[in-house]
Design an enzyme around this catalytic site. Sequence first.
Site, PDB file in Angstrom:
ATOM      1  N   GLY A  92       0.776  -1.242   0.000  1.00 44.75           N
ATOM      2  CA  GLY A  92       0.000   0.000   0.000  1.00 44.75           C
ATOM      3  C   GLY A  92       0.801   1.283   0.000  1.00 44.75           C
ATOM      4  O   GLY A  92       0.277   2.354  -0.302  1.00 44.75           O
ATOM      5  N   CYS A 102      -6.603  -8.860  -2.522  1.00 47.94           N
ATOM      6  CA  CYS A 102      -5.864  -7.670  -2.108  1.00 47.94           C
ATOM      7  C   CYS A 102      -6.440  -6.500  -2.906  1.00 47.94           C
ATOM      8  O   CYS A 102      -6.368  -6.505  -4.139  1.00 47.94           O
ATOM      9  CB  CYS A 102      -4.387  -7.871  -2.429  1.00 47.94           C
ATOM     10  N   GLU A 153       0.424  -8.018  10.089  1.00 51.57           N
ATOM     11  CA  GLU A 153       1.487  -8.941   9.651  1.00 51.57           C
ATOM     12  C   GLU A 153       2.308  -9.449  10.833  1.00 51.57           C
ATOM     13  O   GLU A 153       2.895 -10.519  10.777  1.00 51.57           O
ATOM     14  CB  GLU A 153       2.422  -8.252   8.643  1.00 51.57           C
ATOM     15  N   CYS A 204      -9.298  -2.887   2.785  1.00 51.74           N
ATOM     16  CA  CYS A 204      -8.013  -3.601   2.693  1.00 51.74           C
ATOM     17  C   CYS A 204      -8.247  -4.925   3.397  1.00 51.74           C
ATOM     18  O   CYS A 204      -8.859  -4.958   4.478  1.00 51.74           O
ATOM     19  CB  CYS A 204      -6.917  -2.805   3.399  1.00 51.74           C
ATOM     20  N   THR A 205      -7.796  -6.005   2.795  1.00 49.02           N
ATOM     21  CA  THR A 205      -8.160  -7.314   3.329  1.00 49.02           C
ATOM     22  C   THR A 205      -7.498  -7.621   4.681  1.00 49.02           C
ATOM     23  O   THR A 205      -7.900  -8.561   5.362  1.00 49.02           O
ATOM     24  CB  THR A 205      -7.832  -8.427   2.310  1.00 49.02           C
ATOM     25  N   HIS A 206      -6.504  -6.849   5.055  1.00 48.20           N
ATOM     26  CA  HIS A 206      -5.923  -7.025   6.396  1.00 48.20           C
ATOM     27  C   HIS A 206      -6.860  -6.491   7.495  1.00 48.20           C
ATOM     28  O   HIS A 206      -6.795  -6.947   8.636  1.00 48.20           O
ATOM     29  CB  HIS A 206      -4.597  -6.252   6.514  1.00 48.20           C
TER      30      HIS A 206
HETATM   31  N1  DGL Z   1      -4.238  -6.523   1.911  1.00 49.47           N
HETATM   32  C1  DGL Z   1      -3.971  -5.541   0.928  1.00 49.47           C
HETATM   33  C2  DGL Z   1      -5.258  -4.837   0.474  1.00 49.47           C
HETATM   34  O1  DGL Z   1      -6.306  -5.419   0.501  1.00 49.47           O
HETATM   35  C3  DGL Z   1      -2.880  -4.538   1.075  1.00 49.47           C
HETATM   36  C4  DGL Z   1      -1.922  -4.561   2.166  1.00 49.47           C
HETATM   37  C5  DGL Z   1      -0.610  -3.899   1.852  1.00 49.47           C
HETATM   38  O2  DGL Z   1      -0.494  -2.678   1.965  1.00 49.47           O
HETATM   39  O3  DGL Z   1       0.276  -4.656   1.491  1.00 49.47           O
HETATM   40  O4  DGL Z   1      -5.239  -3.723   0.059  1.00 49.47           O
END
Ligand code: DGL
Length: 260
Positions: A46, A77, A156, A187-189
Amino acid sequence: MAFSPNDYIAVFDSGVGGVSVLRHLKRLMPCERYIYYGDCANAPYGKRSTEQVRQLTLAAVEKILAEHPVKALVVACNTATSAAIGHLRTLYPELIVIGIEPALKLAADRFPGGRIGVMATDVTLREEKFDLLLQRWGASCRVDKISAPGLVELVEQGLEHSEAAFGLLEPILAPYKGKLDALVLGCTHYPFASAVIRDILGPGTALLDGGDGTARETLHRLQRADLLAKPGDGCVIFKTSGEEAAFKALATRLLNTREV
Ligand code: DGL
């Protein structure tokens, strides 16, 4: 290219975030074989340039497809989807390629005329794809773009429920307390941090994400192509460009975490 129902569904993210989508995929399609790849050596995406995210995504997908028979690719993502989904579809025209985008349509449908926050990475929020989404679904609502730098790194590290997560999110989200009808977790996180987010925003704000919609779309596409796995045991293989053992342990724990 001939595909078989026994082939894998590949799920890709910069790190463990896409496991929040894998949870939905497994719920809807428990008999499938999944290969999950997190590009942890290069996360977070990101903060990178769009071109870098595109190159990293294309390289990771090329590697996954070279190593495993894959019938569908889920880009779990939002950041990689905004930067590379068109390129992936051009490069692999016969493959089922599903992306994820912030669930603004869902929020606008549920809260017409409401105030909606969209929390996502800087790449997602600045890309043309998001502007198009805003034009299409955001016109009838008030939309606040919210950036949460550092949250992906905490997830993470397995710190999604920590004091550190609260300390990072409190100053960002407290100004919106009592003001938002919905917060889109773009964002999937972020769904992994929903308990902390809910603590700060309170119960009056709905938290929405695109995981369920993405899993449903994958199911429909596989159904239409007659490529759903036959009844039997599914499996999940975790792979990463980073440190394998730590990644597997964290991804497995997150996969088994109940949604809150
Ligand atoms: N999980 C990712 C998303 O859905 C991005 C995370 C990152 O910044 O690497 O946007």
